[in-house]
Structures are given as structure tokens and as C-alpha cells.
Write an enzyme that holds these catalytic residues in place. Structure first.
Site, PDB file in Angstrom:
ATOM      1  N   SER A  45       8.038  -6.143   0.971  1.00  0.00           N
ATOM      2  CA  SER A  45       8.163  -5.002   1.672  1.00  0.00           C
ATOM      3  C   SER A  45       9.580  -4.628   2.313  1.00  0.00           C
ATOM      4  O   SER A  45      10.535  -4.645   1.269  1.00  0.00           O
ATOM      5  CB  SER A  45       7.106  -4.782   2.603  1.00  0.00           C
ATOM      6  OG  SER A  45       6.833  -3.443   2.986  1.00  0.00           O
ATOM      7  N   ASP A 160       1.869  -2.965  -1.392  1.00  0.00           N
ATOM      8  CA  ASP A 160       2.554  -3.578  -0.407  1.00  0.00           C
ATOM      9  C   ASP A 160       2.051  -5.099  -0.425  1.00  0.00           C
ATOM     10  O   ASP A 160       1.090  -5.538  -0.248  1.00  0.00           O
ATOM     11  CB  ASP A 160       2.331  -3.116   0.805  1.00  0.00           C
ATOM     12  CG  ASP A 160       3.423  -3.675   1.938  1.00  0.00           C
ATOM     13  OD1 ASP A 160       3.738  -4.598   2.147  1.00  0.00           O
ATOM     14  OD2 ASP A 160       3.976  -2.673   2.561  1.00  0.00           O
TER      15      ASP A 160
END
Length: 319
Positions: A45, A160
Site C-alpha cells: 500500500s 490493497d
């Protein structure tokens, strides 16, 4: 300790955490000052985003950006709200602006080996992206479910990487790192009061009664009544008014978080729990935990505070 590491292959594992991930820049500054050079880097991320700039030798670009970052600058990265079936935004503008700053588009153009971690939405598996389109890999790794739409890579839809591997120590080791420095910004959450705003007056309303609209990141006064964010606020307010007429009271609503707050905080809680579990099973050789619990996942304008926290934590860990 560092003399013993001199001839070892050092890897970095940079963790997820949204705006908290600015702290990675402070950590990288201190490592450079102490003469500690990483040969490989893996990120998840925001950690993937910072890691890519590090691997490209472009960290200074992010430092320059952070110095005068406010919501006027941030809107050019985030706020093209597409309201697709699978997310508030498709991340197109973020990708375009990142491409300008990074000045790299393929993994082969990086100066040191780099990996980005994402999650396969279909089977929940960890996906390590290591070649091909660098920008697409970053977009996949940062795709907070609900906020960003998933990214299609081949026949997979990716979101993510923090959902399965917030601090990718194992990935850095798989890249050949003999010593791994991990930076975890997922721990700790400030106790917040849910924000309120003045609601539009309606017939029969008591004056001054607060409402809770969709809380997107704070804007400057000049932006308050313009842009896509305000359109979405008005849209959400309209829905809220209709729901209130049917079933809720103001007293009940005032204690409730809004949709985006629930979404983002839920992901953050999950990432923190997973990070602790994986750290126990796959411990790094050095763990750095910046004190960024007072920085929200979307508080990207707090870059300088996060960078300072990263420097402080790195210095303490190395000392």
C-alpha cells in the site's frame, strides 16, 4: 550491530497505513545518514508507493511535495469521484500524477529490486508484483476496498495488500535479504469523536441540531463550496435527510460514524491485527514503529508530522 551487518544483504519491508506511511520517508533519511544501505525493498500500500520512489532514487521528489502539501495539492491526486459499482474512485488521476513524479513506468527501470504486495479479491491470496507495469502494481497495492475500485491484472482483480500482508517481511526475505528492517505504521489508533457538521434547516427542525455527513478529508475554506467532494457531500446529505424521515432520531445519529469513516477505520483495525500476527510468525531483524497513531489514514496533509515521527522512531531503534 551495524558492523556485523556490513557484508549482509539488507532488505526493507515498508508497511501499509495510508497517510501514516509518510513516516517511511523519515526512516529512510535516518538509514542513509547512518550509512545503512538497503539492497532490496518490498512494500504494501503506502509502503509500496514510498518503496517504489526509493527504488527509483526519487525520494527527494516526495520530500519536496510534502513541504507545502495541503488539500489544494491533494485534490489533484485523489478527488475525481467516479462512483463506479466497485469504488468511489478508479484512481486514474492518482496514477497520472504519480507517473509524473516517479518518472518510471516499468519495474526494469528501477535502480534496486522492488516488490509490491496486493490481495487477490477472488481467493484472498497474497500477490507479489515484481515485473511489468510498475504504476499498475502500485495502484493495485494501494486500493483500499470501497474507496478505490479493484485493479484487473490478467484474470485477477487486486485490492490493497494490507488485507493479507501489511508489513511484507517474508517478501523481502524471498528477495534474498539476509537482514530485514521492517517499518510498521499500522499500530495504535487515536480515540476520536465522530465529527459533526451543521445540517440544512428543514421545516420543524430545532435550530442548531447537528448532522453527520460523509466525512471526506478536510478542505481549505476556498474549496469548501466547490469540487467533486462537495457534490458528494450534498448527495450524501440528501440521502441522510430521506433516511431520517423514515426511521432515525437525531439523538441516535449523533453518536454514529459516517460511511467512509467506518470503511477506512475498519481496514486500519484489520491491518493492525494482521500485522501483529505476521510479525510474530515472521519477525524482522529490526522493527521500527513510528508514533503516528494521531494521524488518520486519509490525513495526507500531515506529511511533515509523519516524516518527523519516522525519523524519531528510526533514531531510537538504531540507538
Amino acid at each position: 550491530m551495524w558492523r556485523k551487518w556490513k557484508h549482509r544483504r539488507v532488505g526493507l519491508a515498508l508497511g501499509s497505513g495510508g497517510a501514516r506511511g509518510w513516516a517511511h520517508l523519515g526512516v529512510l533519511e535516518v538509514l542513509r545518514e547512518r550509512g545503512i544501505r538497503a539492497q532490496v525493498v518490498a512494500g504494501t500500500s503506502m509502503g509500496a508507493l514510498i518503496g517504489a520512489f526509493f527504488a527509483a532514487g526519487r525520494e527527494q521528489v516526495l520530500h519536496d511535495l510534502s513541504r507545502d502539501l495541503d488539500w489544494g495539492h491533494l485534490r489533484q491526486f485523489f478527488w475525481e469521484l467516479t462512483l463506479s459499482r466497485s469504488g468511489l474512485t478508479d484512481g486514474r488521476r492518482l496514477l497520472e500524477e504519480t507517473a509524473k513524479l516517479l518518472d518510471r513506468s516499468d519495474f526494469r527501470e528501477l535502480e534496486i529490486p522492488f516488490r509490491a504486495v496486493a490481495t487477490d479479491l477472488k481467493d484472498g491470496g497474497e500477490v507479489v508484483l515484481a515485473q511489468g507495469d510498475l504504476l499498475l502494481a502500485l495502484r493495485a497495492s494501494i486500493s483500499i476496498p470501497g474507496l478505490f475500485s479493484p485493479v484487473q491484472v490478467g484474470d485477477r482483480f487486486l485490492v490493497d495488500g494490507g488485507l493479507v500482508n501489511p508489513v511484507p517481511v517474508n517478501v523481502a526475505r524471498a528477495m534474498g535479504a539476509e537482514r530485514v528492517i521492517a517499518v510498521d505504521v499500522s499500530q495504535g489508533m487515536a480515540v476520536e469523536e465522530w465529527p459533526v457538521a451543521e445540517k440544512p434547516r428543514e421545516e420543524g427542525d430545532e435550530p442548531g441540531r447537528p448532522a453527520v455527513p460523509l466525512r471526506l478529508p478536510r478542505q481549505t475554506d476556498e474549496e469548501e463550496e466547490s469540487g467533486a467532494v462537495q457534490v458528494l457531500r450534498h448527495f450524501w446529505d440528501d440521502i441522510e435527510r430521506k433516511v431520517r424521515r423514515l426511521k432515525t432520531t437525531w439523538q441516535e445519529r449523533e453518536s454514529r460514524p459516517d460511511m467512509l469513516e467506518v470503511l477506512v477505520r475498519s481496514v486500519r483495525i484489520m491491518e493492525g491485527q494482521i500485522a501483529r500476527t505476521r510479525r510474530a510468525a515472521e519477525p524482522p531483524d529490526l522493527l521500527i514503529e513510528p508514533r503516528v497513531e494521531d494521524i488518520g489514514t486519509l490525513d495526507f496533509q500531515k506529511a511533515r508530522e509523519a516524516i518527523a515521527a519516522g525519523r524519531e522512531a528510526a533514531q531510537a531503534a538504531l540507538d
